[in-house]
Scaffold this motif. Structure first.
Motif, PDB file in Angstrom:
ATOM      1  N   GLU A 125       1.736 -15.244  -2.752  1.00  0.00           N
ATOM      2  CA  GLU A 125       1.126 -15.592  -4.038  1.00  0.00           C
ATOM      3  C   GLU A 125       1.840 -14.951  -5.222  1.00  0.00           C
ATOM      4  O   GLU A 125       1.462 -15.178  -6.369  1.00  0.00           O
ATOM      5  CB  GLU A 125      -0.343 -15.160  -4.048  1.00  0.00           C
ATOM      6  CG  GLU A 125      -1.207 -15.868  -3.031  1.00  0.00           C
ATOM      7  CD  GLU A 125      -1.274 -17.363  -3.283  1.00  0.00           C
ATOM      8  OE1 GLU A 125      -1.462 -17.763  -4.462  1.00  0.00           O
ATOM      9  OE2 GLU A 125      -1.112 -18.124  -2.313  1.00  0.00           O
ATOM     10  N   LYS A 126       2.864 -14.122  -4.924  1.00  0.00           N
ATOM     11  CA  LYS A 126       3.655 -13.463  -5.974  1.00  0.00           C
ATOM     12  C   LYS A 126       2.760 -12.670  -6.954  1.00  0.00           C
ATOM     13  O   LYS A 126       2.890 -12.765  -8.172  1.00  0.00           O
ATOM     14  CB  LYS A 126       4.504 -14.476  -6.737  1.00  0.00           C
ATOM     15  CG  LYS A 126       5.537 -15.183  -5.872  1.00  0.00           C
ATOM     16  CD  LYS A 126       6.356 -16.179  -6.690  1.00  0.00           C
ATOM     17  CE  LYS A 126       7.497 -16.753  -5.876  1.00  0.00           C
ATOM     18  NZ  LYS A 126       7.059 -17.469  -4.650  1.00  0.00           N
ATOM     19  N   ILE A 127       1.837 -11.904  -6.376  1.00  0.00           N
ATOM     20  CA  ILE A 127       0.955 -11.070  -7.201  1.00  0.00           C
ATOM     21  C   ILE A 127       1.765  -9.907  -7.768  1.00  0.00           C
ATOM     22  O   ILE A 127       2.517  -9.248  -7.042  1.00  0.00           O
ATOM     23  CB  ILE A 127      -0.235 -10.559  -6.377  1.00  0.00           C
ATOM     24  CG1 ILE A 127      -1.071 -11.769  -5.898  1.00  0.00           C
ATOM     25  CG2 ILE A 127      -1.106  -9.616  -7.192  1.00  0.00           C
ATOM     26  CD1 ILE A 127      -2.242 -11.394  -5.022  1.00  0.00           C
ATOM     27  N   SER A 128       1.635  -9.665  -9.039  1.00  0.00           N
ATOM     28  CA  SER A 128       2.475  -8.689  -9.737  1.00  0.00           C
ATOM     29  C   SER A 128       2.094  -7.249  -9.381  1.00  0.00           C
ATOM     30  O   SER A 128       0.932  -6.963  -9.056  1.00  0.00           O
ATOM     31  CB  SER A 128       2.350  -8.868 -11.240  1.00  0.00           C
ATOM     32  OG  SER A 128       1.072  -8.454 -11.693  1.00  0.00           O
ATOM     33  N   PRO A 129       3.063  -6.330  -9.452  1.00  0.00           N
ATOM     34  CA  PRO A 129       2.756  -4.910  -9.232  1.00  0.00           C
ATOM     35  C   PRO A 129       1.678  -4.400 -10.194  1.00  0.00           C
ATOM     36  O   PRO A 129       0.873  -3.546  -9.827  1.00  0.00           O
ATOM     37  CB  PRO A 129       4.106  -4.223  -9.496  1.00  0.00           C
ATOM     38  CG  PRO A 129       5.129  -5.271  -9.172  1.00  0.00           C
ATOM     39  CD  PRO A 129       4.514  -6.551  -9.631  1.00  0.00           C
ATOM     40  N   GLU A 130       1.659  -4.931 -11.393  1.00  0.00           N
ATOM     41  CA  GLU A 130       0.651  -4.520 -12.377  1.00  0.00           C
ATOM     42  C   GLU A 130      -0.758  -4.838 -11.877  1.00  0.00           C
ATOM     43  O   GLU A 130      -1.677  -4.029 -12.014  1.00  0.00           O
ATOM     44  CB  GLU A 130       0.901  -5.232 -13.701  1.00  0.00           C
ATOM     45  CG  GLU A 130      -0.036  -4.836 -14.828  1.00  0.00           C
ATOM     46  CD  GLU A 130       0.162  -3.397 -15.292  1.00  0.00           C
ATOM     47  OE1 GLU A 130      -0.815  -2.814 -15.785  1.00  0.00           O
ATOM     48  OE2 GLU A 130       1.268  -2.869 -15.146  1.00  0.00           O
ATOM     49  N   ALA A 131      -0.904  -6.021 -11.279  1.00  0.00           N
ATOM     50  CA  ALA A 131      -2.220  -6.433 -10.779  1.00  0.00           C
ATOM     51  C   ALA A 131      -2.630  -5.659  -9.527  1.00  0.00           C
ATOM     52  O   ALA A 131      -3.794  -5.680  -9.147  1.00  0.00           O
ATOM     53  CB  ALA A 131      -2.209  -7.929 -10.471  1.00  0.00           C
ATOM     54  N   LEU A 132      -1.657  -4.973  -8.907  1.00  0.00           N
ATOM     55  CA  LEU A 132      -1.929  -4.251  -7.668  1.00  0.00           C
ATOM     56  C   LEU A 132      -2.093  -2.750  -7.873  1.00  0.00           C
ATOM     57  O   LEU A 132      -2.211  -2.003  -6.897  1.00  0.00           O
ATOM     58  CB  LEU A 132      -0.787  -4.495  -6.674  1.00  0.00           C
ATOM     59  CG  LEU A 132      -0.661  -5.915  -6.117  1.00  0.00           C
ATOM     60  CD1 LEU A 132       0.645  -6.061  -5.355  1.00  0.00           C
ATOM     61  CD2 LEU A 132      -1.848  -6.252  -5.221  1.00  0.00           C
ATOM     62  N   LYS A 133      -2.116  -2.290  -9.111  1.00  0.00           N
ATOM     63  CA  LYS A 133      -2.147  -0.853  -9.372  1.00  0.00           C
ATOM     64  C   LYS A 133      -3.385  -0.180  -8.772  1.00  0.00           C
ATOM     65  O   LYS A 133      -3.306   0.902  -8.179  1.00  0.00           O
ATOM     66  CB  LYS A 133      -2.072  -0.584 -10.873  1.00  0.00           C
ATOM     67  CG  LYS A 133      -0.649  -0.648 -11.415  1.00  0.00           C
ATOM     68  CD  LYS A 133      -0.575  -0.154 -12.849  1.00  0.00           C
ATOM     69  CE  LYS A 133       0.881  -0.073 -13.298  1.00  0.00           C
ATOM     70  NZ  LYS A 133       1.000   0.431 -14.683  1.00  0.00           N
ATOM     71  N   GLU A 134      -4.535  -0.799  -8.939  1.00  0.00           N
ATOM     72  CA  GLU A 134      -5.761  -0.213  -8.391  1.00  0.00           C
ATOM     73  C   GLU A 134      -5.705  -0.174  -6.867  1.00  0.00           C
ATOM     74  O   GLU A 134      -6.111   0.810  -6.237  1.00  0.00           O
ATOM     75  CB  GLU A 134      -6.985  -1.006  -8.855  1.00  0.00           C
ATOM     76  CG  GLU A 134      -8.308  -0.400  -8.412  1.00  0.00           C
ATOM     77  CD  GLU A 134      -9.511  -1.214  -8.849  1.00  0.00           C
ATOM     78  OE1 GLU A 134     -10.642  -0.803  -8.543  1.00  0.00           O
ATOM     79  OE2 GLU A 134      -9.319  -2.279  -9.490  1.00  0.00           O
ATOM     80  N   TYR A 135      -5.187  -1.234  -6.265  1.00  0.00           N
ATOM     81  CA  TYR A 135      -5.060  -1.293  -4.811  1.00  0.00           C
ATOM     82  C   TYR A 135      -4.078  -0.230  -4.328  1.00  0.00           C
ATOM     83  O   TYR A 135      -4.340   0.482  -3.344  1.00  0.00           O
ATOM     84  CB  TYR A 135      -4.592  -2.687  -4.379  1.00  0.00           C
ATOM     85  CG  TYR A 135      -4.481  -2.850  -2.879  1.00  0.00           C
ATOM     86  CD1 TYR A 135      -5.594  -3.170  -2.114  1.00  0.00           C
ATOM     87  CD2 TYR A 135      -3.259  -2.681  -2.239  1.00  0.00           C
ATOM     88  CE1 TYR A 135      -5.493  -3.320  -0.733  1.00  0.00           C
ATOM     89  CE2 TYR A 135      -3.152  -2.822  -0.863  1.00  0.00           C
ATOM     90  CZ  TYR A 135      -4.269  -3.144  -0.122  1.00  0.00           C
ATOM     91  OH  TYR A 135      -4.170  -3.276   1.247  1.00  0.00           O
ATOM     92  N   GLU A 136      -2.950  -0.103  -5.019  1.00  0.00           N
ATOM     93  CA  GLU A 136      -1.959   0.906  -4.638  1.00  0.00           C
ATOM     94  C   GLU A 136      -2.548   2.312  -4.696  1.00  0.00           C
ATOM     95  O   GLU A 136      -2.293   3.151  -3.820  1.00  0.00           O
ATOM     96  CB  GLU A 136      -0.739   0.818  -5.559  1.00  0.00           C
ATOM     97  CG  GLU A 136       0.373   1.791  -5.192  1.00  0.00           C
ATOM     98  CD  GLU A 136       1.575   1.699  -6.111  1.00  0.00           C
ATOM     99  OE1 GLU A 136       2.610   2.300  -5.775  1.00  0.00           O
ATOM    100  OE2 GLU A 136       1.471   1.031  -7.167  1.00  0.00           O
ATOM    101  N   ALA A 137      -3.354   2.568  -5.725  1.00  0.00           N
ATOM    102  CA  ALA A 137      -4.000   3.878  -5.846  1.00  0.00           C
ATOM    103  C   ALA A 137      -4.933   4.126  -4.664  1.00  0.00           C
ATOM    104  O   ALA A 137      -5.024   5.250  -4.150  1.00  0.00           O
ATOM    105  CB  ALA A 137      -4.771   3.957  -7.159  1.00  0.00           C
ATOM    106  N   SER A 138      -5.618   3.085  -4.195  1.00  0.00           N
ATOM    107  CA  SER A 138      -6.504   3.217  -3.038  1.00  0.00           C
ATOM    108  C   SER A 138      -5.702   3.526  -1.771  1.00  0.00           C
ATOM    109  O   SER A 138      -6.123   4.347  -0.947  1.00  0.00           O
ATOM    110  CB  SER A 138      -7.309   1.928  -2.833  1.00  0.00           C
ATOM    111  OG  SER A 138      -8.130   1.662  -3.948  1.00  0.00           O
TER     112      SER A 138
END
Length: 212
Positions: A125-138
């Motif tokens: 889906e080419k989800i951007s790193p910006e949109a994944l910041k909260e997930y990455e923090a988790s």
């Protein structure tokens, strides 16, 4: 009476219900195959409302993924705050922390399959790193525990001081998670020795490398 506040609270409650419903579905099937209508049916909220609250499927799935990582972290919180753990040397604490991967493999294979399908969904889906910041923090929630144990190990002489620990943590975590995800799908080749044995072997290699 503040009706605006009441309406806002009701909206937040419905959004949380939808996220929890999505989290349950993510443990049951592939992320790419779950539809917004499935989530809507699960939580009893109209599809139009889901899109109004979250905008995209990627948004709600990402928030639900954060919930799932939070649940995994919560399983271990009491253990790593106990005197039994805190009184150990830095290296021995790292050994205890490494048991997380064994627990995930043995008891939470549905979560491992979710992580695998979420990664593939993000790429497709080419989800951007910006949109994944909260997930990455988790995902990185465990890192402070590992780093603290390593730093204390350097101080007490049980771990090597010449290690780029952040790089090591990321590399080892990726390897162990990928192995766990692979074996959670079942044995493929006759030569496969089994997930638990291979995980233990990789953990021991990492610990031997970092030990003073």
């Amino acid at each position: 009476m503040d009706y605006k506040k009441i309406i806002e609270n009701a909206k937040n409650d419905r959004m949380n219900e939808a996220i929890e419903a999505a989290a349950e579905l993510l443990l049951q099937g592939d992320v790419s195959e779950i539809k917004m209508t499935d989530i809507a049916d699960k939580c009893g909220i109209g599809v139009a409302s889901l899109y109004r609250y979250f905008g995209t499927k990627g948004d709600i799935v990402t928030k639900a993924g954060c919930v799932l990582w939070g649940r995994i972290k919560a399983l271990f919180d009491g253990v790593f705050e106990s005197p039994y753990y805190l009184e150990k040397s830095g290296f021995e604490r790292l050994k205890e922390l490494m048991k997380v991967f064994r627990v995930l493999y043995l008891s939470h294979q549905d979560f491992l399959r979710f992580v695998d399908s979420f990664d593939r969904f993000v790429i497709s889906e080419k989800i951007s790193p910006e949109a994944l910041k909260e997930y990455e923090a988790s995902v990185m929630n465990f890192y402070p525990l590992f780093e603290s144990a390593y730093r204390d190990g350097v101080k007490d002489g049980t771990t090597r001081p010449d290690v780029d620990f952040t790089q090591m943590y990321i590399s080892v975590t990726h390897a162990l998670m990928l192995m766990s995800e692979k074996f959670s799908r079942g044995k493929i080749f006759e030569s496969d020795t089994g997930g638990e044995q291979e995980l233990e072997f990789m953990v021991n290699m990492a610990l031997e490398y970092i030990k003073a």
